[in-house]
Design a protein around this motif. Sequence first.
Motif, mmCIF file in Angstrom:
data_model
loop_
_atom_site.group_PDB
_atom_site.id
_atom_site.type_symbol
_atom_site.label_atom_id
_atom_site.label_comp_id
_atom_site.label_asym_id
_atom_site.label_seq_id
_atom_site.Cartn_x
_atom_site.Cartn_y
_atom_site.Cartn_z
ATOM 1 N N ASN A 194 -24.814 92.671 -28.939
ATOM 2 C CA ASN A 194 -23.756 93.627 -29.252
ATOM 3 C C ASN A 194 -23.362 94.496 -28.066
ATOM 4 O OD1 ASN A 194 -23.684 92.620 -31.805
ATOM 5 N ND2 ASN A 194 -24.962 94.216 -32.705
ATOM 6 N N PRO A 213 -21.252 90.373 -40.116
ATOM 7 C CA PRO A 213 -20.395 90.028 -38.977
ATOM 8 C C PRO A 213 -19.386 91.141 -38.715
ATOM 9 C CG PRO A 213 -20.173 88.420 -40.779
ATOM 10 C CD PRO A 213 -20.901 89.601 -41.315
ATOM 11 N N GLN A 260 -21.801 84.747 -36.393
ATOM 12 C CA GLN A 260 -20.873 85.310 -35.407
ATOM 13 C C GLN A 260 -19.471 84.694 -35.527
ATOM 14 O OE1 GLN A 260 -22.552 85.241 -31.442
ATOM 15 N NE2 GLN A 260 -24.079 86.743 -32.002
ATOM 16 N N GLY A 273 -19.678 89.762 -33.660
ATOM 17 C CA GLY A 273 -21.041 90.190 -33.372
ATOM 18 C C GLY A 273 -21.796 90.335 -34.683
#
Lengths: 417, 996, 100
Positions: free
Chosen positions: A72, A259, A307, A339
């Motif tokens: 991240n 997500p 992701q 992410g």
Amino acid sequence: MTRFNAFNLLKNAMSGHKNWTEQWPDSQPKSEYDVVIVGAGGHGLGAAYYLASQHGITNVAVIDKGWLGGGNTGRNTTIIRSNYLYDESQRLFDHSVDLWQGLSQELNYNVMYSNRGCLMLAHTVHDVQSFKRHVHANRLNGVDNRWLTPEECKEYCPPINIAKDARYPVMGGALQERAGTARHDAVAWGYARGAAARGVDIIQNCAVIAIRRNADGSVAGVDTEKGFIKAKKVAVSASGHNSMVMATAGVRLPLESMPLQALVSEPVKPIFPCVVMSNAVHAYCSQSDKGELVIGSGTDQYVSYSQRGGLPLIEHTIAAISEVFPIFNRMRMLRKWGGITDNTPDRSPIIGKTPVPNLYINCGWGTGGFKATPGSAHVFAHTIAKDEPHPINAPFTLDRFRTGRLIDEAAAAAVAH
Amino acid sequence: MSQYRVSGRGRVDTARPVTFTFDGKSYRGAQGDTVASALLANGVHLMGRSFKYHRPRGAIAAGSEEPNALIGTRRGSGRFEPNTRATVQEIWDGLETNSQNKFPSLKFDVGAVNDAAYMLFSAGFYYKTFMWPRSFWDKVYEPFIRAAAGLGVSPIEEDPDTYASRNLHCDVLIVGAGPTGLAAARAAAVEGLRVVLVDENPEAGGTLLSEPQARIDGKAAWDWLAAELEALKALGVKIMTRTTAIAYYHQNMIGLVEKLTDHLPKLPADTPRERLWRVRSKQVVLAQGALEKPLVFHGNDRPGVMLAGSAQTFLNRYGVLVGKRPVILTSHDSAWYAAFDLQDAGAKVQAIVDTRADVDALLQSEARARGIAVKLSHTATATSGRLRVSSLRINPVAGGTVGAAQDIRCDAVLMSGGWTPSLHLFSHTKGSLTWDDDRTTFLPEKTPEDCVIAGASRGLWGIGAALADGAEKGRAVAEALGKTGAQVAYAIEADRPGTGVSHKELPTDLSAGKAKAFVDFQNDVTAKDLRLAVREGMRSIEHVKRYTTNGMATDQGKMSNINGLNIASDALGKKQPQVGLTTFRPPYTPTSFGAFAGYHRGEHFEVTRKTNIDSWAEAKGAVFEPVGQWRRARYFPKPGEDMDTAVRRECAATRASVGIFDASTLGKIEVVGPDAVEFMNRMYTNPWTKLAPGRCRYGLLLGDDGYIRDDGVIGRMTEDRFHVTTTTGGAARVLNMMEDYLQTEWSDLNVWLTSTTEHWSTVALNGPNAAKLLAPFVEGVELTEEAFPHMSCVECTVAGMPARLFRVSFTGEIGFEVNVPAHLGQKLWDILWEAGQQYGITAYGTETMHVLRAEKGYIIVGQDTDGTVTPYDAGMGWAVGKKKPDFVGMRGLARPDLQAKNRKQLVGLLTEDGSKLEEGAQIVFDPKQAIPMTMVGHVTSSYDVGTTDQPIALALVEGGHGKMGETVYIPMPDRTIAAKITATVFVDPENTRLKI
Amino acid sequence: MLLIHCPYCNETLPEVEFAYASEAHIARPTRPSETTDEDWAEFLFMRSNVKGPLYERWRHVHGCGRFFNAVRDTVTDKFLTTYKAGEPRPDLSSLTEGLK
């Protein structure tokens, strides 16, 4: 380590840039460390840096299953602000903003922290009440944040549409001028370089399989793809994967990994001077130094480690951007990515000790962890070094979910009536 | 005819000239030209400036992968977009275009001083400097960097165009209408499957458009193509051109964007500019083809240096010679064919320079037959020319040694570093890739989706291979869909499959440290930048990419990823897969925001829910506010009134006589069944068993954490039927929560839940004359204190309409809420409005409602509570059923922190100086303390326009219930306000006004 | 966008018709007042957050309105199965076997 400055840049330019040294070596694990940190994102690398620089603990390894800064840290929208509602949150995030101010100099690595200001738009009467509550609370805590009229919002950020007949008209905004953005990769790299220079091993591409415990229950070390590594203390800050790692030590966490998508436009000349957040319509936007509009989306609704993320959310996000900034409708989306965010029920992080002796956790940052990187890393290092929390992270315990003493930033902001 | 147009070549219609402008100068092209092909036809190569060094640049490619030739495109006012690829934008009469990132002009750009100082602007230079003095970053360095970056300028006007979207379901979606896609489409379509074939280009055909020499089944390629497209249409294949597959989502959902008007000279009426298609296809065939790689050498970016395959496309598709004296520089056979085609079209090819020692003898003899000089085992080490290439410097390479240089004069350098399969959409599926050492490329391996990849996008070169593989894959997906699948074979002549080798940067005899050998053209990333990144410890391609920005330009690495990887791998001494491939991210090509926003703009950004009475309010000049998705009338100003004046009038009139209020947005849930009362007992804090039918009660709903979630008045209509009301914004949430407990925890209960929010229109009458006004219209019940006391409910008839009548009050006055079927709301309203005139009836909005309820101490969930407030905190312990074994939130309330002393509790506040407090203002006990202060609560509601003598406020204050009469302080920026803690009820604490 | 099979409607429909409802098979204690604070926190907040096959709940909110359970691989987002509320937890090995 070659010091970074204009003189050395010039000197190296003269010699064809052949003499720059590695910013961090490609370390292999030793058999034993005083501290093993799981997760080489900004928070983990930063904690290693502060362990070494503030606490003299240098026999430290930061281990990651992939490349450092590849989670991240390297895939967020880089918003930095501290205008939170609760005292506890303000102290934590403002501590971070304090550290951001001098971080480039501290690390000798230009992380491009940019004080361009963050404007949070109010679109409903409830927003106005809520943001004013933030403004007043921030003021009495010494955190800058002030109220702007719609016209002042427009003056501060001209692309904003303040038409009264908009579906969600702008009713004002809360501006934190000390807020801004930074170059996310540089934060990971700067901490890695600083930590490595102080003796920290950064071990990439080495997944942690399990946390191993002694007979007395305390932490013994970590089993990794490259074998067992003994450790006096283990600290976990593995963002989306925290639940998985901690489960191997028998610790359950109040987390769900969702997500989160973000996107950028094609680059254009400067048009957007600050960060604008609009919670009511779910639009978050800033412009990078490269010229791309950097746009944050919401989280998809389900737990996922893929992701990927879906199209409806992107459609909604772009619609929100076009609603608040109609001049961007003919701009083009260049790149979209996803992410994995680990979310707590009260949308505040957990930083501290765990029921397992010598095992520490820093998790639950949800969609907002980047801004806290220096502050969180700093107090996490303190917690690891002293085996007790820093006063700033003391309220952010795992135990609050038992007692009910939540720090509920989400509930405080988002109830319609 | 323009200087560089070749008659008899290309598919453009030179009989239909088209005039457009570039940087204010007018140019002539042909119908079917792109901006790039038309400019090249006029001998113009210089089309842009690069991002960092502001180097002059021309088109390097002929398609959507173009990184250099980015232009602004304009169609009158409001229709401007930056960074449009000149190689994609079709021209039309009147199109205005401009170059970007230059000052003052494209030919003379002062930004090019960066180019001279290039040694300073090495990879990551900005991480190493601009740190001193600290304050300069925001004020000096960053503004400078920001102004230098950014290519084009943003639009500054609102977009007048519209955008649309549609869903599409099919059996087989084929991405790419080249030979592979066409063959796959036929194979699937003959089996009767619903096939959709999409291509980003204005016409289908792909490679066939650039290779007219090929013959398929005895026909010339273009004749075969025309016939095949007709045949496919006849088979029911939906062929969509100018349509880009932008992204591959879960479970075979593909996003397409179709461009509808950007190529048209006149905008048709009622036509959207673009349409987003959400396609759900049972099977997907990816046939996106392959992209040509540049060669990496010093000066490979000069205008006139371009990809050989693109030069071939400009010639064969657009009839444009990109140079009259081109030189070919290649490591792949395919560029030899480009040389032949250009030579045959009248150019004088100066030489074919191949890096390889061994090249197919047939190719060499064909070159000799055309009189083209051939240089094998050569490298290229430089180009010259200021705004256009004028020579190429080449050197022989023998045994790893670079020999003496030779300059070849030329007006174009056509290069080919081989081809790389387009794996973009495959990569979106999280498909895995495998490295093919022979071809120096990644190839597709496995994907979790129902998808196959075919033709050049899996490394097969040549039209024959493409057709064969397309047919095979088309058959395979047909079989996967339960069809038998027939074998189709194609006979190909004059095919041009080829082989080649791949390179890192080409060897040179010049100083490598000074070479400007570009890998990412737009972002000005050179080979030595990549090597510097590796030297500095960047070991993964992700780090190298981010450190150098290689692959982050608007072509998203289509030109640069593989060359970058080859160089980084070489620098690291590792195989490419160990260094990794950066992930391809959607969209495939940059996509308009408008296409995503679609219909959801302006008033359609989100649904606006309106009540049946909304248009009356609008006609009366009401000012509205958004509440959730609803719009509600906030107040009804008379001419000249501001909000405060209007609200003061509305409040006073309601307390004095009667006010009418549209409460239709209140959430309503019907709870019915033999176990309804037990369900209510478990759900709400209050006890319900003893509530008699015909009576109502204020209900409080908690979460299982013990905090207040919602509230509302609940009527027991009959033994087994409750009429539950919720907050306006909470309706859906509350129903979801009820359903959750009912379906999954309490399946023992026999209860039905129905949302009735939109079933009823709700008109509220409040005020001393409310009963008098309403009584004449009510049949079935006497509106007296005895027959229908406060907190009663009944099904009856009101003005002839079936109604549920509630006697409730959210104002402290005598109050009624009349629910009638939703469509009758306005009718009821009109009747009451008419009859109310004798009492001076006043319509009021949400603001007056908020004031009146605050004066009476009624809370608003979400305003006076914030998700951390318990019933006890809110002073509503009376609503908690103490004798019940369980209700939602009961256990949560027993947690230690919820039982703690000194929790923040809801109280009233009256300021000592009679001023109005600001909602959200923070409260302290000690006003003299330094910042940061210890805050003990905040003002939740505050009004000075009501009917009380002085402004009132509600507040949450630490331990507030035990501090009645004490003084607290509200520090404001300009002064500190003292206020006394009071009870929350400011009007009629004895409830005398509630009585009829 | 996911495609989800509603076991009540027996139809496979787009995700926009459904609302996620977090981890499945977390039963509310039948006698809440007798549970400890730890157990209550476990019920309210602790989640396994599995990377791999996850037992989870969905609600067909814009359809039949029913809550149901699913097993979905959170790495690929692929549904292994969906089943009605109250039905026993399907055996994971048989589901993943079918996948191979």
